[in-house]
Design an enzyme around this catalytic site. Structure first.
Site, PDB file in Angstrom:
ATOM      1  CE  LYS A 195       2.464  -0.224   0.088  1.00 23.07           C
ATOM      2  NZ  LYS A 195       1.255   0.127  -0.059  1.00 23.07           N
ATOM      3  CB  ALA A 254       0.192   8.901   7.051  1.00 20.43           C
ATOM      4  N   GLY A 278       1.702   5.898   2.106  1.00 25.75           N
ATOM      5  CA  GLY A 278       1.376   4.908   1.072  1.00 25.75           C
ATOM      6  C   GLY A 278       2.541   3.966   0.828  1.00 25.75           C
ATOM      7  CB  SER A 284       2.524  -2.514   7.071  1.00 25.41           C
ATOM      8  OG  SER A 284       1.323  -1.789   7.003  1.00 25.41           O
ATOM      9  CG  ASP A 321      -0.139  -2.817   2.777  1.00 25.26           C
ATOM     10  OD1 ASP A 321      -0.662  -3.520   1.892  1.00 25.26           O
ATOM     11  OD2 ASP A 321      -0.059  -1.577   2.708  1.00 25.26           O
TER      12      ASP A 321
HETATM   13  C1  LIG Z   1      -3.567   0.817   0.232  1.00 23.31           C
HETATM   14  C2  LIG Z   1      -2.675  -0.348   0.614  1.00 23.31           C
HETATM   15  O1  LIG Z   1      -1.584   0.113   1.412  1.00 23.31           O
HETATM   16  C3  LIG Z   1      -2.079  -0.940  -0.653  1.00 23.31           C
HETATM   17  O2  LIG Z   1      -0.983  -1.767  -0.431  1.00 23.31           O
HETATM   18  C4  LIG Z   1      -3.430  -1.420   1.376  1.00 23.31           C
HETATM   19  O3  LIG Z   1      -4.555  -1.876   0.629  1.00 23.31           O
HETATM   20  C5  LIG Z   1      -3.887  -0.945   2.741  1.00 23.31           C
HETATM   21  O4  LIG Z   1      -3.205  -1.660   3.686  1.00 23.31           O
HETATM   22  P1  LIG Z   1      -3.147  -1.242   5.247  1.00 23.31           P
HETATM   23  O5  LIG Z   1      -2.764   0.171   5.405  1.00 23.31           O
HETATM   24  O6  LIG Z   1      -2.314  -2.311   5.907  1.00 23.31           O
HETATM   25  O7  LIG Z   1      -4.661  -1.384   5.617  1.00 23.31           O
HETATM   26  P2  LIG Z   1      -5.364  -1.806   7.003  1.00 23.31           P
HETATM   27  O8  LIG Z   1      -4.616  -1.206   8.147  1.00 23.31           O
HETATM   28  O9  LIG Z   1      -5.603  -3.276   7.002  1.00 23.31           O
HETATM   29  O10 LIG Z   1      -6.776  -1.083   6.820  1.00 23.31           O
HETATM   30  C6  LIG Z   1      -6.948   0.299   6.947  1.00 23.31           C
HETATM   31  C7  LIG Z   1      -8.325   0.639   6.393  1.00 23.31           C
HETATM   32  O11 LIG Z   1      -8.287   0.599   4.961  1.00 23.31           O
HETATM   33  C8  LIG Z   1      -9.453   0.006   4.430  1.00 23.31           C
HETATM   34  N1  LIG Z   1      -9.083  -1.167   3.616  1.00 23.31           N
HETATM   35  C9  LIG Z   1      -7.837  -1.728   3.706  1.00 23.31           C
HETATM   36  C10 LIG Z   1      -7.487  -2.805   2.929  1.00 23.31           C
HETATM   37  C11 LIG Z   1      -8.470  -3.329   2.037  1.00 23.31           C
HETATM   38  N2  LIG Z   1      -8.185  -4.382   1.261  1.00 23.31           N
HETATM   39  N3  LIG Z   1      -9.689  -2.776   1.966  1.00 23.31           N
HETATM   40  C12 LIG Z   1     -10.020  -1.689   2.732  1.00 23.31           C
HETATM   41  O12 LIG Z   1     -11.128  -1.188   2.643  1.00 23.31           O
HETATM   42  C13 LIG Z   1     -10.345  -0.331   5.602  1.00 23.31           C
HETATM   43  O13 LIG Z   1     -11.216   0.744   5.769  1.00 23.31           O
HETATM   44  C14 LIG Z   1      -9.400  -0.370   6.780  1.00 23.31           C
HETATM   45  O14 LIG Z   1     -10.036   0.018   7.965  1.00 23.31           O
HETATM   46  N1  LIG Z   2       5.609   2.239  13.333  1.00 24.50           N
HETATM   47  C1  LIG Z   2       4.855   3.214  12.763  1.00 24.50           C
HETATM   48  N2  LIG Z   2       5.396   3.994  11.818  1.00 24.50           N
HETATM   49  C2  LIG Z   2       4.641   4.937  11.222  1.00 24.50           C
HETATM   50  N3  LIG Z   2       3.372   5.196  11.544  1.00 24.50           N
HETATM   51  C3  LIG Z   2       2.782   4.448  12.469  1.00 24.50           C
HETATM   52  C4  LIG Z   2       3.505   3.410  13.119  1.00 24.50           C
HETATM   53  N4  LIG Z   2       2.659   2.822  13.971  1.00 24.50           N
HETATM   54  C5  LIG Z   2       1.497   3.434  13.877  1.00 24.50           C
HETATM   55  N5  LIG Z   2       1.549   4.443  13.002  1.00 24.50           N
HETATM   56  C6  LIG Z   2       0.390   5.298  12.638  1.00 24.50           C
HETATM   57  O1  LIG Z   2      -0.189   4.698  11.476  1.00 24.50           O
HETATM   58  C7  LIG Z   2      -0.642   5.679  10.535  1.00 24.50           C
HETATM   59  C8  LIG Z   2      -0.243   5.273   9.109  1.00 24.50           C
HETATM   60  O2  LIG Z   2       1.139   5.231   9.016  1.00 24.50           O
HETATM   61  P1  LIG Z   2       1.946   4.400   7.896  1.00 24.50           P
HETATM   62  O3  LIG Z   2       3.229   5.122   7.732  1.00 24.50           O
HETATM   63  O4  LIG Z   2       2.001   2.961   8.231  1.00 24.50           O
HETATM   64  O5  LIG Z   2       0.991   4.602   6.630  1.00 24.50           O
HETATM   65  P2  LIG Z   2       1.124   4.177   5.134  1.00 24.50           P
HETATM   66  O6  LIG Z   2       2.552   4.288   4.670  1.00 24.50           O
HETATM   67  O7  LIG Z   2       0.106   4.944   4.374  1.00 24.50           O
HETATM   68  O8  LIG Z   2       0.740   2.644   5.151  1.00 24.50           O
HETATM   69  P3  LIG Z   2      -0.006   1.782   4.037  1.00 24.50           P
HETATM   70  O9  LIG Z   2       0.749   1.990   2.756  1.00 24.50           O
HETATM   71  O10 LIG Z   2       0.145   0.367   4.586  1.00 24.50           O
HETATM   72  O11 LIG Z   2      -1.415   2.253   4.002  1.00 24.50           O
HETATM   73  C9  LIG Z   2      -0.074   7.011  11.003  1.00 24.50           C
HETATM   74  O12 LIG Z   2      -1.154   7.799  11.359  1.00 24.50           O
HETATM   75  C10 LIG Z   2       0.802   6.707  12.224  1.00 24.50           C
HETATM   76  O13 LIG Z   2       0.582   7.595  13.289  1.00 24.50           O
END
Ligand SMILES: C[C@](O)(CO)[C@H](O)COP(=O)(O)OP(=O)(O)OC[C@H]1O[C@@H](n2ccc(N)nc2=O)[C@H](O)[C@@H]1O
Ligand SMILES: Nc1ncnc2c1ncn2[C@@H]1O[C@H](COP(=O)(O)OP(=O)(O)OP(=O)(O)O)[C@@H](O)[C@H]1O
Length: 285
Positions: free
Chosen positions: A11, A97, A99, A104, A137
């Site tokens: 996304k 990690a 974004g 998710s 997410d």
């Molecule tokens: C940055 C985004 O990816 C934008 O789509 C989302 O807001 C974050 O979504 P995400 O990675 O699924 O987040 P989560 O795994 O639920 O939360 C990770 C951490 O981000 C912070 N968090 C997340 C979502 C939110 N609305 N407020 C927060 O403060 C919290 O500290 C939480 O412990």
């Molecule tokens: N299936 C998976 N794929 C990728 N990373 C994963 C998975 N499961 C757990 N993780 C862990 O989750 C953390 C975040 O990974 P992810 O790729 O989901 O981040 P992101 O793209 O920043 O997500 P968001 O945009 O929802 O914040 C990493 O440190 C990784 O080790």
């Protein structure tokens, strides 16, 4: 034995606004998210024993209970008393990690796939509620398409898809923790909040220039301040001619929207000088 396949697309956030910090530590957000055509792929197959086994070609993600796809399988299995096992192979294409909600989306695909594999017949709304237990997410990744997300991200309203265009994604070689970025964010530091109604208006009129003008992410300044390379990538994309440029989620991936095909190669080549992970994709409309 039959196999089930699910695509887990990445996304991007066209708008990400934070309204306030909540009592539960999460932040109240107002976002517009949409899927792009860069996806992981999950293959799910019954196991003859009651166990969850996860494998992946990617060497850099956990394959145990730390993996969101594993957590999704465990959650749906325990909640509905399923006494069967599953082997999940995760073909990882989305940078980690980044974004882009890779983890998710894997969790969402696992919930959707296991709902089919185990013939649970759960409606989408129930899968979205389950998904919210795994991450903010995840409900959107179950819903797909384009949606406004409120609350901590789990309250969804589907909206018109964006006008078709090219999306150039560039991820610098740094991993950003979402919790860290929200932790450093101060709502009083926000100078200008992006407008969700303005973006919705652009989408409903299918106006590419207005969509580009309405892009906004209040988390950008936190990540840009900490990682100057993200700012450099933004500047490089703008210079190379991308029509709209924004960081996705908490970063560090930056996306550039480009309407004309002849401009895409220029943006792609300019970015390749900065980072290895550059992708040219389409919106999933
Ligand atoms: C940055 C985004 O990816 C934008 O789509 C989302 O807001 C974050 O979504 P995400 O990675 O699924 O987040 P989560 O795994 O639920 O939360 C990770 C951490 O981000 C912070 N968090 C997340 C979502 C939110 N609305 N407020 C927060 O403060 C919290 O500290 C939480 O412990
Ligand atoms: N299936 C998976 N794929 C990728 N990373 C994963 C998975 N499961 C757990 N993780 C862990 O989750 C953390 C975040 O990974 P992810 O790729 O989901 O981040 P992101 O793209 O920043 O997500 P968001 O945009 O929802 O914040 C990493 O440190 C990784 O080790």
């Amino acid at each position: 034995m039959s196999k089930i396949y699910e695509k887990a697309p990445a996304k991007i956030n066209l708008v990400l606004d934070v309204l306030r910090k909540r009592e539960d530590g999460f932040h109240e957000v107002e976002m517009i998210m949409t899927m792009v055509d860069l996806a992981d792929r999950l293959e799910m197959e019954e196991l003859p024993r009651d166990q969850i086994v996860l494998s992946s070609q990617a060497g850099f993600i956990p394959l145990d209970e730390k993996n969101l796809a594993f957590q999704a399988a465990r959650l749906i299995k325990e909640r509905y008393g399923v006494k069967r096992g599953v082997y999940i192979h995760l073909d990882k294409q989305i940078p980690v990690a980044a974004g882009l909600a890779g983890g998710s989306s894997d969790a969402a695909a696992a919930l959707k796939g296991l709902n089919r594999l185990w013939d649970l017949r759960l409606p989408r709304e129930e899968l979205e509620l389950l998904g919210a237990e795994l991450g903010s997410d995840v409900p959107f990744c179950i819903r797909g398409g384009t949606a406004v997300a409120r609350g901590r991200g789990e309250k969804l309203e589907s909206v018109s898809p964006p006008p078709q265009c090219w999306v150039v994604l560039a991820k610098p070689p740094i991993n950003v923790s979402t919790a860290d970025v929200y932790g450093k964010f101060r709502v009083n530091d926000v100078k200008r909040h992006p407008s969700v109604p303005r973006m919705l208006d652009a989408l409903s009129r299918q106006s590419f220039p207005d969509m580009c003008a309405a892009l906004g992410n209040v988390l950008e300044n936190v990540t840009l301040h900490r990682y100057p390379e993200v700012r450099q990538i933004k500047e490089c994309m703008i210079k190379a001619g991308a029509d709209g440029v924004l960081m996705s989620g908490s970063g560090p991936t930056v996306f550039g929207l480009v309407s004309k095909e002849m401009k895409v190669a220029r943006v792609y080549n300019a970015l390749r000088g900065f980072c290895k992970e550059v992708f040219v994709v389409r919106m999933l409309t």
